[in-house]
Enzyme design. Structure first.
Site, short mmCIF file in Angstrom:
data_model
loop_
_atom_site.label_atom_id
_atom_site.label_comp_id
_atom_site.label_asym_id
_atom_site.label_seq_id
_atom_site.Cartn_x
_atom_site.Cartn_y
_atom_site.Cartn_z
N ARG A 64 0.78 -1.25 0.00
CA ARG A 64 0.00 0.00 0.00
C ARG A 64 0.81 1.30 0.00
O ARG A 64 0.21 2.36 0.13
CB ARG A 64 -0.97 0.04 1.20
N ASN A 94 -0.07 -2.25 -7.40
CA ASN A 94 -1.29 -1.43 -7.47
C ASN A 94 -1.34 -0.39 -6.36
O ASN A 94 -2.25 -0.35 -5.55
CB ASN A 94 -2.56 -2.30 -7.49
N HIS A 178 -2.94 -11.80 -12.82
CA HIS A 178 -4.19 -11.87 -12.07
C HIS A 178 -5.24 -12.21 -13.11
O HIS A 178 -5.61 -11.37 -13.92
CB HIS A 178 -4.45 -10.50 -11.41
N ASP A 304 -1.47 -12.97 -0.86
CA ASP A 304 -2.37 -11.91 -1.34
C ASP A 304 -2.81 -11.03 -0.16
O ASP A 304 -3.97 -10.59 -0.09
CB ASP A 304 -3.59 -12.48 -2.08
O1 DOR Z 1 -8.82 -9.10 -3.26
C1 DOR Z 1 -7.97 -8.47 -3.85
N1 DOR Z 1 -7.42 -7.39 -3.29
N2 DOR Z 1 -7.61 -8.84 -5.08
C2 DOR Z 1 -6.80 -8.08 -5.83
O2 DOR Z 1 -6.50 -8.48 -6.92
C3 DOR Z 1 -6.33 -6.79 -5.35
C4 DOR Z 1 -6.29 -6.77 -3.89
C5 DOR Z 1 -6.12 -5.39 -3.33
O3 DOR Z 1 -5.24 -4.66 -3.78
O4 DOR Z 1 -6.83 -5.04 -2.39
ZN ZN Z 2 -4.73 -10.18 -7.64
#
Ligand code: DOR
Ligand code: ZN
Length: 430
Positions: A64, A94, A178, A304
């Site tokens: 994050r 991301n 993904h 994840d």
């Molecule tokens: O559940 C998920 N959360 N899947 C993802 O692909 C992204 C991730 C997130 O960044 O929160």
């Molecule tokens: Zn993912």
């Protein structure tokens, strides 16, 4: 480089890729300098009754930072990681801004160097993860990035994915996907099946994932690229990967702990703690994921780890963001579900959580055999300790834990990163 005192880990069951033996490990100057009996050091770590393993390696952590530091930072995510036995994590791109160029990679790696864990990062495949234009993978690769993904979404465009594979394989890089076909998943918030029908929530079919797995296997055959499939969640995906491997293709894949512990039935109370992408699937998918991990057709367990703010997770199920925490629970969940369930041995779980993911990510300092000369990245696990997962402890800045109240087996007692004891008796040391 800071010099840490010589440390001896005494009397553990030493498990690595070559098997199991018992004995002591002496660590000096960040490396293993002796393995044997009756070794002495300035710091003594008692590993009696414990497993000593190469440190765990997480292929899938959302840290994050930059952009959402109220939910996690690289420092806090690293603390959660070492508490979970991880000595290395691979950060997902991301963030805001996206990790899609050298400047952001540099920032993440710099923050990683100040943290308690060895933080590696992925880079995005496309600029801004928008799926339109290839990101400058070469300039990120020059900084040591070896794995690229648009995680959070899949690359939708077939032609662009083909180009990404050609570009990446020319540079010796791995692409991670993904797998989710947007046209089948847009507007959905859980798995499509009996439960989505019962709850009146729009569901996404397993095929949303499987079509992209199929496409990428085909494109990897065309281009010769190395492809890694992220968080595989369906029986069909597991079968496709097993079939590709049987044909000799060098595809790899991971599964997340929630996909072998939880099912779509958990969404019954409309609690968004259980919302995740890909979604929790059916009981038969869960069994297939377990079997594929046991068979080795799914190579790795990856968390994840996806922290989210409480106020966001309190939104209605369809509006809440997907994702759940994992770093501090993954090993205990794997021991409890997979070892105690009779599917795998402890050594096989460690293979899926340490040396296999290290090899997939090209992390040469991790997952190594416990022999003289290798960097001392290790964890000490008490396999007999039972504990109940709660949402109050822990190092993550977020609390979206779907396992609260669950009794599990296996606790990480100590974690050593490049010779420094960063977790001692279950406490982070800095
Ligand atoms: O559940 C998920 N959360 N899947 C993802 O692909 C992204 C991730 C997130 O960044 O929160
Ligand atoms: Zn993912």
């Amino acid at each position: 480089m800071i010099r840490h005192p010589d440390t001896v880990i005494k009397g553990g069951r030493l498990i690595d890729a070559s098997g199991e033996q018992s004995g002591d490990i002496l660590i000096s100057d960040g490396h293993i300098v002796a393995v044997g009996q009756d070794l002495q050091g300035e710091i003594l770590i008692d590993a009696g009754g414990c497993i000593v393993s190469p440190g765990l390696v997480d292929l899938h952590a959302h840290l994050r930072q930059p952009g959402k530091e109220e939910t996690e930072t690289i420092a806090s995510g690293a603390r959660a990681a070492v508490l979970g036995g991880y000595t290395a994590v691979l950060a997902m791109p991301n963030t805001t801004p996206t990790i899609d160029c050298a400047a952001v990679v540099r920032e993440v790696l710099e923050l990683g160097r100040a943290s308690v864990c060895d933080v590696h990062t992925t880079g995005a495949i496309t600029v801004g993860r928008a799926g339109e234009q290839l990101a400058p993978m070469a300039e990120m690769a020059a900084l040591g990035v070896k794995v690229f993904t648009d995680d959070g979404t899949g690359v939708q465009d077939d032609r662009l994915m083909r180009r990404a594979m050609e570009y990446a394989s020319g540079l010796g890089l791995t692409l991670a996907q993904h797998c989710e076909v947007n046209s089948l998943s847009e507007g959905t918030c859980m798995h499509e099946g009996e439960w989505s029908a019962r709850l009146g929530l729009p569901g996404q079919p397993s095929e949303s994932e499987e079509l992209m797995v199929m496409r990428d296997i085909a494109l990897a055959r065309l281009t010769g690229a190395k492809i890694h499939f992220q968080h595989m969640s369906t029986a069909g995906s597991a079968a496709l990967i097993a079939a590709a491997k049987a044909k000799g293709m060098s595809v790899t894949a991971e599964a997340a702990p929630h996909h072998f512990t939880l099912t779509d039935a958990c969404c019954e109370q409309y609690d968004a703690t259980f919302k995740v992408h890909p979604p929790l699937r059916s009981q038969s998918d869960l069994e297939a994921i377990k079997n594929a991990l046991a068979a080795g057709s799914l190579d790795a367990i990856a968390t994840d780890h996806a922290p989210h703010a409480a106020e966001d997770k309190e939104l209605p199920f369809d509006q809440a963001p997907p994702g759940m925490l994992g770093l501090e629970y993954a090993l205990a969940l794997a021991f409890s579900e997979l070892v105690d369930g009779g599917e795998m041995t402890e050594a096989e779980v460690l293979a899926a959580m340490s040396w296999r993911p290290a090899a997939i990510a090209g992390m040469d300092n991790h997952g190594q055999r416990l022999v003289v000369g290798v960097p001392a990245n290790l964890c000490v696990i008490d396999p007999s300790q039972r504990w109940v997962i709660d949402a109050t402890g822990g190092a993550s800045l977020s609390r979206n834990v779907p396992y609260v109240g669950k009794e599990v087996r296996g606790k990480v007692r100590h974690t050593i990163v490049f010779g420094e004891v960063v977790v001692r008796d279950g406490e982070v040391q800095r």
